[in-house]
Every structure is written in structure tokens, then in C-alpha cells.
Design an enzyme around this catalytic site. Sequence first.
Site, PDB file in Angstrom:
ATOM      1  N   ARG A 127      11.260   4.198   3.077  1.00 25.53           N
ATOM      2  CA  ARG A 127      10.915   3.251   4.152  1.00 25.53           C
ATOM      3  C   ARG A 127      12.164   2.472   4.514  1.00 25.53           C
ATOM      4  NH1 ARG A 127       5.897  -0.777   4.699  1.00 25.53           N
ATOM      5  NH2 ARG A 127       4.993   1.236   5.192  1.00 25.53           N
ATOM      6  N   LYS A 160      25.345  -3.602  -1.479  1.00 28.21           N
ATOM      7  CA  LYS A 160      26.811  -3.499  -1.641  1.00 28.21           C
ATOM      8  C   LYS A 160      27.438  -2.735  -0.483  1.00 28.21           C
ATOM      9  CE  LYS A 160      26.398  -3.038  -6.661  1.00 28.21           C
ATOM     10  NZ  LYS A 160      26.561  -2.061  -7.735  1.00 28.21           N
ATOM     11  N   HIS A 196       5.211   6.311  11.406  1.00 21.65           N
ATOM     12  CA  HIS A 196       4.686   6.093  10.054  1.00 21.65           C
ATOM     13  C   HIS A 196       3.731   7.259   9.746  1.00 21.65           C
ATOM     14  CE1 HIS A 196       3.364   4.325   6.452  1.00 21.65           C
ATOM     15  NE2 HIS A 196       3.073   3.112   6.845  1.00 21.65           N
ATOM     16  N   ARG A 219       0.797  -1.214   0.000  1.00 20.91           N
ATOM     17  CA  ARG A 219       0.000   0.000   0.000  1.00 20.91           C
ATOM     18  C   ARG A 219       0.836   1.272   0.000  1.00 20.91           C
ATOM     19  NH1 ARG A 219      -3.072  -3.474   1.549  1.00 20.91           N
ATOM     20  NH2 ARG A 219      -1.241  -4.088   2.688  1.00 20.91           N
ATOM     21  N   THR A 220       1.778   1.352   0.920  1.00 22.95           N
ATOM     22  CA  THR A 220       2.459   2.638   1.079  1.00 22.95           C
ATOM     23  C   THR A 220       3.218   2.976  -0.207  1.00 22.95           C
ATOM     24  OG1 THR A 220       2.615   2.216   3.429  1.00 22.95           O
ATOM     25  CG2 THR A 220       3.988   3.974   2.569  1.00 22.95           C
TER      26      THR A 220
HETATM   27  C1  NCD Z   1       1.705  -0.814   8.286  1.00 22.36           C
HETATM   28  C2  NCD Z   1       3.200  -0.636   8.380  1.00 22.36           C
HETATM   29  O1  NCD Z   1       3.933  -0.908   7.431  1.00 22.36           O
HETATM   30  O2  NCD Z   1       3.625  -0.219   9.450  1.00 22.36           O
HETATM   31  N1  NCD Z   1       1.255  -1.018   6.975  1.00 22.36           N
HETATM   32  C3  NCD Z   1       1.073   0.051   6.152  1.00 22.36           C
HETATM   33  O3  NCD Z   1       1.949   0.854   5.936  1.00 22.36           O
HETATM   34  N2  NCD Z   1      -0.137   0.202   5.614  1.00 22.36           N
HETATM   35  C4  NCD Z   1       1.178  -1.817   9.231  1.00 22.36           C
HETATM   36  C5  NCD Z   1       1.683  -3.215   9.118  1.00 22.36           C
HETATM   37  O4  NCD Z   1       2.567  -3.520   8.325  1.00 22.36           O
HETATM   38  O5  NCD Z   1       1.160  -4.037   9.867  1.00 22.36           O
END
Ligand code: NCD
Length: 306
Positions: A101, A80, A129, A51-52
Site C-alpha cells: 500500500r 532514509k 484498490h 483491515r487491508t
Molecule cells: C479504504 C481504503 O483504504 O481505500 N479502506 C479499506 O481499505 N478498507 C477506504 C477508506 O479508507 O476510506
Amino acid sequence: MRHLMSPLDFSVEELDKLLDLANDIENHPEQYAHKCEGKKLAVAFYEPSTRTRLSFESAMLNLGGKVLGFSSADSSSAAKGESVSDTIRILSCYADICAMRHPKEGAPLVASQHAKIPVINAGDGGHQHPTQTLTDLLTIRSLKGRLNHLTIGLCGDLKFGRTVHSLIHALIRYPGVNFKLISPDELRLPDYMKDVLHAQNIPYTEMERLEDAMDDLDLLYMTRVQRERFFNEEDYVRMKDYYVLDKTKMAKAPEDMLVLHPLPRVNEISTEIDNDPRAVYFKQAQYGVYVRMALILTLLEYAKED
Ligand code: NCD
């Protein structure tokens, strides 16, 4: 140059403006279709995501921009041994804005200190997040009509759940919020987060049984027990099916309670409630695109002013 590391990087007024912009995008998407023509978003994902990452990509494409990047550490030069600070210096030459991320807490912050472009924290370890929180705030404000005076149940992995930590930081700035923290003993909210609640005199109760929390909630925020943050598989297996939100539990909840989940879900929400009008987690994913569009526009605007 503004970056987004934590939801607190925006004042409440700035957040309101951002959410207004996201709602305007929702209602008039065609007016925003060319706003980022000629601009590029770099997605630097050192940890898996559906999703993100894809909602960032979708957001930039909806704005008429382009996207480049990598979706795992082993498909980038991190394999590397390249440092995050070197990688971001390079991405600054290739793109206008970056969403990062990383499994290590603080990695996007280090990147932001070496970047020539705005950096967005798209999740750092068990820490924060913020763009999920923007998504959550937009969902709540759009569907509930307010962000204040809410009784919020947070359920599941409150220890490692970065979405929960970011959401608490954001919601305690609104008057009249209180929390029910529902988790197994081992996955309780960490003390450093409880200190945040104490410092602002935010009422909260901790409980283990989801059934006991349901009767007066405005929102129930479900989370997954996160396998990848456990040190041993045995503990994970013991806790993974601790909570299952099903029809019986939903029958105890108010008619207007909303169920949110950052997703991915594993077993903690039974698919039998997916059609309950109170279950809004798929709508929430859609709001995530609008709010990321608003965020990209806002940060690029700030960058232009510099
Ligand atoms: C969350 C995350 O990555 O922290 N997911 C997300 O970004 N929608 C929650 C999760 O992974 O459980």
C-alpha cells in the site's frame, strides 16, 4: 509472473474462478490450512490500514504461511530515502509474495516492474484498490447471488475514493449494471472515470441527495470522506458529515437492498442500522479474508508455473 494492480488484470472467467475458490475456502477452511506452509508474505504498507493489512496477514496465517513487513513509511527505510524499486528488490529476497500500500498512485506498479515475486496493489493513493474490489465482488455475489443486472448507488467521496474507482472498473464488465452517483458537487466522480462509463455505454445518474436515490437500489455502497486526501481542513470539515445513513433513510430502501462499506466508517453510517439485516459491511470484512486467501494461492500458483 502475474501481479494484481487493477481488478482488470483478471478476466471475468479468472475472477469467477477466484471467487469460487474463495467460497470453497469459506466452506472448507481446514482443507486450506497448510497450503502455504513454508511460504512468506511481505506486507509493505507506507500508509495506515487496519483491515487491508491485517486481513492479508490473517489470510496468510490461515493458509499456514508466515508474514513479515512494516506498517508505516517511517518504520521502513523509506524514511532514509530508499526508493520503492530498491525496497521491492530486497523484499524479493525475503518473501514469496508482497502486498503493498502506498500514498502515491502507481508506486505498486513500479514495484511490480522490479520484483522477482508477485506484487499485489493494496491501495495506491486515490487510484485503485483491487483487493477491496475482490472483497466487494465476493460479498455481492455471495449475498445477492449475481453480479449482473444491478442498480448500484455509490455514495460519498467519489472523487478520491479508490475503492469506488476499482469497483466501477470491475462491475461494468457485467451486463445490465447501472449506477447512481451520490456525492456533493466537490466530490463528484472524476471525468476520467466518467469516460470509462461513457465508453461502455453504462447508464448513470449523478445526484446530491441520498434520499432521492434509495427507492430502487440493489446495493448502496457508502464511503467515507477521506480527510487525508484534502488539501485544506476547512473543506474537509464542511463535507465530512454530508451523508448519514440512518433508519429514516433505510425505511425508503427496498427490503433486499444491501449496504456495503469498505470501512473504516466515520459518521456516514449511523450505528443504529448495524443490526439491520441489509447492513452487511462487517460480513464484507470477513469475505475480505477468504478472497485474499484465494488471491495469494492463485498468484503463487501462477508464479510456480513460470
Ligand atoms: C479504504 C481504503 O483504504 O481505500 N479502506 C479499506 O481499505 N478498507 C477506504 C477508506 O479508507 O476510506
